[in-house]
Design a protein around this motif. Structure first.
Motif, short mmCIF file in Angstrom:
data_model
loop_
_atom_site.label_atom_id
_atom_site.label_comp_id
_atom_site.label_asym_id
_atom_site.label_seq_id
_atom_site.Cartn_x
_atom_site.Cartn_y
_atom_site.Cartn_z
N UNK A 107 0.82 -1.21 0.00
CA UNK A 107 0.00 0.00 0.00
C UNK A 107 0.85 1.26 0.00
N UNK A 108 1.96 1.24 0.76
CA UNK A 108 2.84 2.40 0.80
C UNK A 108 3.50 2.65 -0.55
N UNK A 109 3.94 1.57 -1.21
CA UNK A 109 4.58 1.74 -2.51
C UNK A 109 3.60 2.29 -3.56
N UNK A 110 2.32 1.94 -3.44
CA UNK A 110 1.32 2.46 -4.37
C UNK A 110 1.15 3.97 -4.22
N UNK A 111 1.38 4.48 -3.01
CA UNK A 111 1.20 5.92 -2.75
C UNK A 111 2.42 6.75 -3.15
N UNK A 112 3.55 6.09 -3.34
CA UNK A 112 4.79 6.82 -3.65
C UNK A 112 4.80 7.28 -5.11
N UNK A 113 5.58 8.30 -5.38
CA UNK A 113 5.74 8.79 -6.75
C UNK A 113 6.44 7.74 -7.61
N UNK A 114 6.15 7.76 -8.90
CA UNK A 114 6.76 6.81 -9.83
C UNK A 114 8.27 6.98 -9.90
N UNK A 115 8.74 8.23 -9.71
CA UNK A 115 10.19 8.49 -9.78
C UNK A 115 10.83 8.61 -8.40
N UNK A 116 10.15 8.10 -7.36
CA UNK A 116 10.67 8.20 -6.00
C UNK A 116 11.81 7.21 -5.77
N UNK A 117 12.74 7.60 -4.90
CA UNK A 117 13.85 6.75 -4.48
C UNK A 117 13.71 6.48 -2.98
N UNK A 118 13.80 5.21 -2.60
CA UNK A 118 13.71 4.81 -1.19
C UNK A 118 15.09 4.39 -0.70
N UNK A 119 15.57 5.02 0.38
CA UNK A 119 16.88 4.71 0.96
C UNK A 119 16.69 4.21 2.39
N UNK A 120 17.14 3.00 2.66
CA UNK A 120 17.07 2.45 4.01
C UNK A 120 18.40 2.75 4.70
N UNK A 121 18.44 3.88 5.41
CA UNK A 121 19.69 4.33 6.01
C UNK A 121 20.00 3.64 7.33
N UNK A 122 18.95 3.24 8.09
CA UNK A 122 19.24 2.83 9.46
C UNK A 122 18.29 1.79 10.05
N UNK A 123 17.37 1.26 9.27
CA UNK A 123 16.37 0.38 9.89
C UNK A 123 16.83 -1.06 10.01
N UNK A 124 17.98 -1.39 9.37
CA UNK A 124 18.45 -2.79 9.35
C UNK A 124 17.40 -3.73 8.77
N UNK A 125 16.58 -3.21 7.86
CA UNK A 125 15.62 -4.05 7.17
C UNK A 125 14.30 -4.24 7.87
N UNK A 126 14.14 -3.69 9.10
CA UNK A 126 12.92 -3.93 9.86
C UNK A 126 11.71 -3.18 9.32
N UNK A 127 11.91 -2.18 8.50
CA UNK A 127 10.80 -1.31 8.07
C UNK A 127 10.27 -1.66 6.69
N UNK A 128 10.83 -2.66 6.03
CA UNK A 128 10.47 -2.93 4.63
C UNK A 128 10.00 -4.37 4.46
N UNK A 129 8.91 -4.54 3.72
CA UNK A 129 8.50 -5.85 3.24
C UNK A 129 9.23 -6.08 1.91
N UNK A 130 10.21 -6.97 1.89
CA UNK A 130 11.08 -7.10 0.73
C UNK A 130 10.38 -7.74 -0.46
#
Length: 321
Positions: free
Chosen positions: A219-242
């Motif tokens: 659902x979050x990815x659907x709301x993001x812009x088509x040209x958006x860039x996502x950077x995981x700086x510090x979550x160690x992977x806990x915030x993303x459904x891969x």
């Protein structure tokens, strides 16, 4: 002849780490790239003096019991101890060893590094907006019309935000559990939905904001812009459904993603699939002869701490006798 200590490793580690441990201990190791199965872990730790694990391993009371009374140190190749029963270790006097936490400036530098790599690869051009040594602005920024969203505005998030402001971004938004008092630099607090829908670049700078760890899912990815860039700086992977991230990148629902692999031996979900995409990047740790420089240095540091704990434990035993 005095018996040597025994150490169990739940994953492959660089040779430099093994060299340090072998000076004082005999080693047994789970050599598959996959996480060690629960039953195998319970068997492998029997009678060991030290356990060297990763954040993929659940080290609870049962594992500690299986190791027995000789266990004097539990080390993890990660910054966090969420996968270890810390209370039980403390109760038994078992020393805990972790990777040292990276400074906020180091995290900010890595974030700028992966941003540069992402932009250059996606735009197929070299950007001269960065100083090669400091990742700071050299000329009029190509990011001047961009909106950046920061998830988690603690000391790491604020350090990353400052780097973006130095590069001349237009707007800075952040989302956290609550409004941050007197943040430096100043940014606009907003809700998660607005941040993901309006930001051109999103940086995750926290472990997790809620009990629901996967903030970024379908659902979050659907709301993001088509040209958006996502950077995981510090979550160690806990915030993303891969799985959802893989689909979003493959179907071009978002432009690109840069993922943090600072947790040197963590099994990254979907890493093989993500690595095959031309719009997914991993934080830029140099590789030499198939051995990660940072992975070698980090695991060797942990190994030295394990050796110190083992020697201290042996000295304590001799004093008691």
């Amino acid at each position: 002849m005095k018996a040597r200590c025994r150490v169990y490793l739940t994953s492959n580690v660089p040779q430099s780490c093994l060299d340090v441990l072998l000076k004082v201990a005999d080693i047994s190791m789970w050599e598959s790239p996959d996480p060690v199965p629960r039953g195998e872990l319970l068997i492998g730790v029997r009678g060991v003096n030290a356990l060297l694990c990763t954040s993929s391993d659940h080290v609870d009371k049962d594992v500690i019991n299986s190791a027995g009374s000789g266990l004097c140190v539990v080390a993890t190749l990660s910054e966090d101890t969420h996968h270890i029963d810390v209370e039980e270790c403390q109760r038994r006097g078992i020393e805990l060893v972790t990777l040292p936490k990276m400074s906020k400036d180091t995290v900010a530098n890595l974030t700028m590094g992966i941003l540069r790599q992402t932009l250059e690869d996606q735009e197929q051009q070299k950007f001269d907006i960065f100083d090669l040594n400091s990742n700071t602005l050299k000329s009029d920024s190509l990011l001047c019309e961009k909106t950046v969203g920061i998830i988690g505005y603690g000391y790491v998030g604020q350090a990353v935000a400052q780097r973006f402001l130095d590069l001349g971004v237009k707007d800075m938004l952040y989302n956290d559990l609550c409004v941050v008092k007197n943040p430096q630099p100043r940014a606009e607090f907003t809700n998660f939905e607005r941040l993901v829908s309006e930001s051109d670049i999103i940086c995750i700078c926290c472990k997790a904001l809620t009990q629901k760890s996967h903030l970024f899912q379908k659902d979050a990815f659907k709301k993001m812009k088509k040209d958006a860039i996502l950077l995981d700086s510090y979550s160690n992977g806990h915030a993303i459904n891969y799985s959802d991230l893989y689909n979003a990148l493959r179907e071009k629902r978002i432009c690109a993603a840069g993922l943090d692999v600072r947790d040197v031996n963590r099994t990254h979900p979907f890493k093989t699939n993500l690595s095959a995409l031309n719009n997914c990047y991993y934080f830029p740790f140099k590789e030499c002869n198939h051995t990660w420089d940072m992975r070698s240095a980090a695991s060797e540091s942990v190994a030295r701490a394990v050796v110190s704990a083992l020697r201290l434990g042996r000295n304590s035993e001799q004093e008691e006798r």
